[in-house]
Design a protein around this motif. Structure first.
Motif, PDB file in Angstrom:
ATOM      1  N   ARG A  34       0.786   5.618  -0.192  1.00  0.00           N
ATOM      2  CA  ARG A  34      -0.004   6.829  -0.016  1.00  0.00           C
ATOM      3  C   ARG A  34       0.601   7.886  -0.933  1.00  0.00           C
ATOM      4  O   ARG A  34       1.824   8.066  -0.981  1.00  0.00           O
ATOM      5  N   TYR A  83      -4.774   6.555  -1.898  1.00  0.00           N
ATOM      6  CA  TYR A  83      -4.136   5.322  -1.451  1.00  0.00           C
ATOM      7  C   TYR A  83      -4.110   4.325  -2.609  1.00  0.00           C
ATOM      8  O   TYR A  83      -5.145   3.992  -3.178  1.00  0.00           O
ATOM      9  N   ASP A 142      -4.329  12.289   6.939  1.00  0.00           N
ATOM     10  CA  ASP A 142      -4.412  11.039   6.168  1.00  0.00           C
ATOM     11  C   ASP A 142      -5.096  11.262   4.816  1.00  0.00           C
ATOM     12  O   ASP A 142      -5.140  10.346   3.986  1.00  0.00           O
ATOM     13  N   TRP A 181       0.857  -1.174   0.000  1.00  0.00           N
ATOM     14  CA  TRP A 181       0.000   0.000   0.000  1.00  0.00           C
ATOM     15  C   TRP A 181       0.896   1.228   0.000  1.00  0.00           C
ATOM     16  O   TRP A 181       1.835   1.325   0.791  1.00  0.00           O
ATOM     17  N   CYS A 211      -3.022   0.566  -4.011  1.00  0.00           N
ATOM     18  CA  CYS A 211      -2.556  -0.782  -3.746  1.00  0.00           C
ATOM     19  C   CYS A 211      -1.645  -1.197  -4.904  1.00  0.00           C
ATOM     20  O   CYS A 211      -1.824  -0.738  -6.040  1.00  0.00           O
TER      21      CYS A 211
END
Lengths: 113, 111
Positions: B37, B87, B83, B35, B89
């Motif tokens: 960011r 995101y 946050d 993952w 993957c």
């Protein structure tokens, strides 16, 4: 330690021109990979080099080429630029260990007019 | 069909909420799962790295891999406005080789 560095940060070219993007990996990393990220999409793999040898190539035309130098830095070259080549070009470096992960630089944003 | 599918969102949650992000994939050869960011106009930052199936926890982040269902998840506890990002993957069949990314999920955590 410095992370992956890329130059230039931004670049504007016109259709048909040639561009060279540069990448310096994290110290000690011997593998460099290039990715293209079009706005709104995930990065797409272009090339991977390890110890100056091409280790993998994604589904990109022959207009895209790359090389890695003895100091493990790398260049990505794109010939005959098309409007669709406008994207963020990302360089990632990794160690050659069995559990290595790829660490990305800030990218070069290329705009083709 | 793309090898890696990820809902692009956007996903909006209040501060303090638990966030669940997911990806599905079709290539059973994938063994390495990551993952990342990505903040706007920046390069992806590695958050979590998992080999094969199982869970991995790091602070407020938990990554889960279910190879039998070809499904991976990232959970963020006590989400913060910082946050807020996209995101991504990513996964590969061989360690250190080409990564296959999802489209990314845009997350907004509101104060």
């Amino acid at each position: 330690d410095a992370g992956v560095t890329q130059s230039p940060t931004h670049l504007i070219k016109t259709r048909g021109q040639h561009v060279t993007l540069r990448c310096s990996p994290i110290s000690g990393h011997k593998s460099v990979s290039w990715y293209q990220q079009v706005l709104g999409q995930g990065p797409q793999f272009i090339f991977q080099y390890y110890e100056k040898e091409e280790r993998g190539r994604g589904n990109f035309p022959d207009r895209f080429s790359a090389r890695q130098f003895p100091n493990y830095s790398s260049e990505l070259n794109v010939n005959a630029l098309l409007l669709g080549d406008s994207a963020l070009y990302l360089c990632a470096s990794s160690l050659p260990s069995s559990t290595d992960t790829q660490y990305f630089g800030p990218g070069t944003r290329l705009t083709v007019l | 069909q793309k090898e890696v599918e990820q809902d692009p969102g956007p996903l909006s949650v209040p501060e303090g909420a638990i966030v669940s992000l997911n990806c599905t994939y079709s290539n059973s050869a994938f063994q390495y799962f990551m993952w990342y960011r990505q903040y706007s106009r920046k390069g992806p930052e590695l958050l979590m790295y998992t080999y094969s199936s199982g869970n991995k926890e790091d602070g407020r982040f938990t990554a889960q891999v279910d190879k039998s269902s070809k499904y991976i998840s990232l959970f963020i506890r006590d989400s913060q406005p910082s946050d807020s990002a996209t995101y991504l993957c990513a996964m590969s069949a061989n360690s250190g080789y080409a990564l296959n990314f999802g489209k990314g999920t845009s997350l907004l955590v509101t104060p």
